[in-house]
Write an enzyme that holds these catalytic residues in place. Structure first.
Site, mmCIF file in Angstrom:
data_model
loop_
_atom_site.group_PDB
_atom_site.id
_atom_site.type_symbol
_atom_site.label_atom_id
_atom_site.label_comp_id
_atom_site.label_asym_id
_atom_site.label_seq_id
_atom_site.Cartn_x
_atom_site.Cartn_y
_atom_site.Cartn_z
ATOM 1 N N HIS A 120 15.775 62.281 20.203
ATOM 2 C CA HIS A 120 15.556 60.710 19.949
ATOM 3 C C HIS A 120 15.494 60.300 21.397
ATOM 4 C CE1 HIS A 120 14.898 57.223 17.923
ATOM 5 N NE2 HIS A 120 15.785 56.477 18.672
ATOM 6 N N SER A 121 14.425 59.378 21.746
ATOM 7 C CA SER A 121 13.960 58.798 22.976
ATOM 8 C C SER A 121 14.481 59.765 24.033
ATOM 9 C CB SER A 121 14.842 57.512 22.961
ATOM 10 O OG SER A 121 14.683 56.449 23.959
#
Length: 294
Positions: free
Chosen positions: A127-128
């Site tokens: 994530h990210s």
């Protein structure tokens, strides 16, 4: 920005809501061990053991985040999915270690740490900033001729070949950086806790520096199925930024938009885990192409 300390982040939001004395004790406990961890080593932690794993899911958190961002994921995924969360230096059980400030040495160390765990089929979720880590780790494994993930599951990060549209902020003074973080959605309770910010800012700066200094290098597209996840209300990463991941895929590609903002792994966790279950479990796969939640 790269997904730092967002609404619903664990354990930062929970810690910030505690009374000061309990908050101090919990921060101290995080310095000594990761809570409720099973099968802990320096680089990966399991929060729930799986008796007969069919596939390992290695998860990589956002900037400033630790392995506890994925606590409880096993309960929302098929029984055979064995979740291992990356625990990078400078946070939670490794809070006394200096955080790395460049991606290449981080990838090299993760490469060595993960090789003994690739005896089963596995997938990556990031994530990210974690999406960037998962992508570059996959390419490093390919260069080494190691077993590759069966699926690459990436969320909330622009395609790596795109230029960084954000100003560099890792070097900003503390008060200026906290102002920027507040505008990006970091909860006020976190920003106003001197104890938390003193513990978190060095690691957060290091992670931001990793993203600020990243330089994409051209390599052939990856051949495993790739699914990219985004939030309809994400003001940091646009749908167009996510769709450009297609150029990195020489296999099936899906773009999944969830009804949330940048931190949909917390605010839309049930929807995200349902999508990951379709990817990793026995449920029928969606048709190739884009699946949307409007």
């Amino acid at each position: 920005m790269n997904g730092v300390l967002g609404e619903g982040a664990i354990p930062h939001e929970r810690i910030a809501r505690l009374p000061q004395d309990k908050r101090a004790r919990l921060v101290q406990r995080l310095r000594s061990q990761t809570e409720d961890g099973h099968g802990v080593d320096r680089w990966f932690v399991r929060y729930s053991a799986v008796d007969r794993p069919a596939v390992r899911l290695f998860c990589f958190p956002y900037a400033g985040g630790g392995g506890s961002a994925f606590r409880g994921w096993s309960e929302g995924l098929p029984a055979g999915v064995d979740v291992w969360a990356a625990q990078l230096p400078g946070r939670e059980s490794r809070v006394t270690e200096p955080a790395l400030r460049r991606l290449d040495p981080l990838i090299e160390t993760l490469h060595e740490a993960i090789l003994p765990k690739l005896d089963l089929p596995y997938a990556f979720f990031g994530h990210s900033m974690g999406a960037l880590v998962a992508f570059e780790l996959t390419r490093r494994l390919r260069r080494a001729g190691a077993p590759l993930p069966s699926r690459l599951l990436l969320g909330a990060f622009r395609a790596p070949q795109l230029p960084n549209p954000h100003i560099r902020i890792h070097h900003l003074p503390d008060e200026v950086l906290k102002t920027v973080l507040g505008k990006e959605g970091t909860p006020r309770q976190v920003l106003e806790s001197e104890e938390l910010m003193r513990a978190l800012l060095p690691t957060l700066r290091a992670d931001l520096e990793i993203c600020d200094t990243y330089r994409y290098r051209e390599e052939p597209p990856l051949t495993m199925p790739m699914s990219v996840f985004g939030g309809h209300q994400d003001v940091r990463v646009s749908r167009g930024d996510l769709d450009m991941w297609r150029t990195q895929a020489n296999g099936p590609f899906r773009l999944v938009m969830l009804p949330s903002s940048h931190f949909f792994l917390h605010s839309s966790q049930d929807l995200l885990l349902a999508e990951l279950s379709r990817e990793l479990g026995s449920a029928p796969r969606p048709a190739e192409g884009e699946r949307r939640h409007d």
